[in-house]
Write an enzyme that holds these catalytic residues in place. Structure first.
Site, PDB file in Angstrom:
ATOM      1  N   ARG A  97       0.704  -1.402   0.009  1.00 30.59           N
ATOM      2  CA  ARG A  97      -0.041   0.119   0.023  1.00 30.59           C
ATOM      3  C   ARG A  97       0.895   1.295   0.007  1.00 30.59           C
ATOM      4  O   ARG A  97       0.669   2.295  -0.646  1.00 30.59           O
ATOM      5  CB  ARG A  97      -1.037  -0.112   1.152  1.00 30.59           C
ATOM      6  CG  ARG A  97      -2.003   1.125   1.381  1.00 30.59           C
ATOM      7  CD  ARG A  97      -2.773   1.215   0.313  1.00 30.59           C
ATOM      8  NE  ARG A  97      -2.507   1.936  -1.038  1.00 30.59           N
ATOM      9  CZ  ARG A  97      -3.072   1.656  -2.151  1.00 30.59           C
ATOM     10  NH1 ARG A  97      -4.101   0.624  -2.344  1.00 30.59           N
ATOM     11  NH2 ARG A  97      -2.505   2.458  -3.283  1.00 30.59           N
ATOM     12  N   LYS A 132       2.004  24.804  -4.298  1.00 27.93           N
ATOM     13  CA  LYS A 132       0.654  23.960  -3.906  1.00 27.93           C
ATOM     14  C   LYS A 132       0.825  22.605  -3.999  1.00 27.93           C
ATOM     15  O   LYS A 132       0.600  21.802  -4.659  1.00 27.93           O
ATOM     16  CB  LYS A 132      -0.264  24.446  -4.647  1.00 27.93           C
ATOM     17  CG  LYS A 132      -0.606  26.159  -4.578  1.00 27.93           C
ATOM     18  CD  LYS A 132      -1.749  26.498  -5.589  1.00 27.93           C
ATOM     19  CE  LYS A 132      -2.032  27.725  -5.381  1.00 27.93           C
ATOM     20  NZ  LYS A 132      -2.886  28.449  -6.427  1.00 27.93           N
ATOM     21  N   LYS A 164       3.651  39.038  -3.863  1.00 26.95           N
ATOM     22  CA  LYS A 164       2.239  38.909  -3.999  1.00 26.95           C
ATOM     23  C   LYS A 164       1.469  39.904  -3.571  1.00 26.95           C
ATOM     24  O   LYS A 164       1.931  41.015  -2.839  1.00 26.95           O
ATOM     25  CB  LYS A 164       1.763  37.605  -3.648  1.00 26.95           C
ATOM     26  CG  LYS A 164       2.633  36.548  -4.230  1.00 26.95           C
ATOM     27  CD  LYS A 164       2.033  35.054  -3.968  1.00 26.95           C
ATOM     28  CE  LYS A 164       0.980  34.838  -5.002  1.00 26.95           C
ATOM     29  NZ  LYS A 164       0.371  33.226  -4.941  1.00 26.95           N
ATOM     30  N   GLU A 194       3.330  39.996  -8.516  1.00 25.09           N
ATOM     31  CA  GLU A 194       2.103  39.762  -9.111  1.00 25.09           C
ATOM     32  C   GLU A 194       1.277  40.713  -9.270  1.00 25.09           C
ATOM     33  O   GLU A 194       1.267  41.978  -8.697  1.00 25.09           O
ATOM     34  CB  GLU A 194       1.472  38.823  -7.865  1.00 25.09           C
ATOM     35  CG  GLU A 194      -0.050  38.505  -8.368  1.00 25.09           C
ATOM     36  CD  GLU A 194      -0.699  37.540  -6.804  1.00 25.09           C
ATOM     37  OE1 GLU A 194      -0.563  36.397  -7.200  1.00 25.09           O
ATOM     38  OE2 GLU A 194      -1.115  38.430  -6.413  1.00 25.09           O
ATOM     39  N   ASP A 215      -2.130  37.770 -13.038  1.00 23.15           N
ATOM     40  CA  ASP A 215      -3.015  36.727 -12.120  1.00 23.15           C
ATOM     41  C   ASP A 215      -4.587  36.961 -12.671  1.00 23.15           C
ATOM     42  O   ASP A 215      -5.048  38.039 -12.492  1.00 23.15           O
ATOM     43  CB  ASP A 215      -3.139  37.347 -10.552  1.00 23.15           C
ATOM     44  CG  ASP A 215      -3.659  36.231  -9.822  1.00 23.15           C
ATOM     45  OD1 ASP A 215      -3.492  34.864 -10.079  1.00 23.15           O
ATOM     46  OD2 ASP A 215      -4.121  36.673  -8.861  1.00 23.15           O
TER      47      ASP A 215
END
Length: 275
Positions: A97, A132, A164, A194, A215
């Site tokens: 597994r 991410k 950002k 950004e 963005d």
């Protein structure tokens, strides 16, 4: 080569899964039973995580004999065995597994990346990943993106400056943030900022940012931003990217397209271990 970070992840996965022992295999399988098992790709996919999965088997039982029929990065166009494991049946069952968890996820990332790369074929835009990623899996996820033909964005917060929206607010404005980054970041680190609007793109270019992250812009806005950036900064598109929209985004002329879904939403590839 298995890195120390990946080795620690394997140990953690096995500890989590085995606990005090594989009671089912211990109860039902004779200690001297042996088996031959095939690691099978049941549908077309890009292989990734094979070396990690096989290291899981070796960690559980170094006496297992392993042969491989593919490598990470290989395209498997039809159901086929990619590795064979033989030896103690108990050991193979205990490792099964955890090994599958690694290779199913990572092959899924590689296969999805390949779909994005193929969608922008013959266009200059490069498909890149993001941060991410599942905690602990970044090294492996980013390798899977490369196996799928994509490229890596920042590995972490320490290898690139990306200003950002929240940085802009905290710094007191876009120009202030870019200027501070240029002064403090060192000449080896490019500064990317950004931008949500064309006015922000103009401000970023006036501040001499190296890259602009466009963005959630419409394709028309992207084309205008690319024209503004030409010869001055690298243009990267992000937000609203999926397999239906990515080619249209690439046709605007952006240099890079970052896709968080490559690592946070890739479906598991269809692999199994068959005795």
């Amino acid at each position: 080569m298995i890195s120390p970070r990946t080795r620690a992840l394997i140990e953690m996965a096995l500890s989590e899964d085995i606990g005090h022992g594989d009671v089912t295999s211990l109860a039902t399988v004779p200690a001297d039973a042996t088996a031959v098992a095939s690691l099978v790709a049941r549908s077309p996919l890009i292989v990734s995580g094979l070396e990690v999965a096989l290291e899981v088997f070796r960690t559980v039982d170094p006496t297992l004999e392993i042969s491989t029929h593919a490598e990470d990065g290989d395209w498997m166009p039809e159901p086929a065995a990619i590795a064979t494991i033989s030896g103690s049946a108990r050991s193979i069952l205990t490792a099964e597994r955890s090994a599958l968890n690694f290779i199913q996820h990572l092959s899924g990332v590689a296969t999805l990346t390949d779909q994005y790369v193929m969608a922008v074929q013959e266009l200059p835009a490069i498909i890149v990943d993001t941060r991410k990623t599942t905690p602990g899996f970044r090294e492996l996820d980013k390798a899977a993106v490369r196996h799928g033909g994509g490229a890596n964005h920042r590995f972490g917060l320490d290898d690139g400056i990306l200003i950002k929206d929240n940085h802009i607010v905290a710094a007191g404005g876009l120009t202030a943030a870019v200027t501070a980054a240029q002064q403090e970041g060192g000449y080896l680190l490019r500064v990317e900022v950004e931008c949500d609007t064309l006015d922000q793109v103009r401000e970023a270019l006036a501040a001499r940012a190296d890259m602009v992250l466009l963005d959630n812009m419409s394709n028309d806005e992207l084309r205008q931003a690319v024209a503004l950036c030409a010869g001055h900064a690298v243009a990267e598109a992000s937000g609203g990217v999926n397999l239906q929209t990515v080619r249209g985004i690439a046709e605007t002329g952006v240099d890079f397209i970052s896709v968080g879904a490559l690592t946070h939403s890739a479906p598991a590839a269809d692999l199994a271990l068959d005795f």
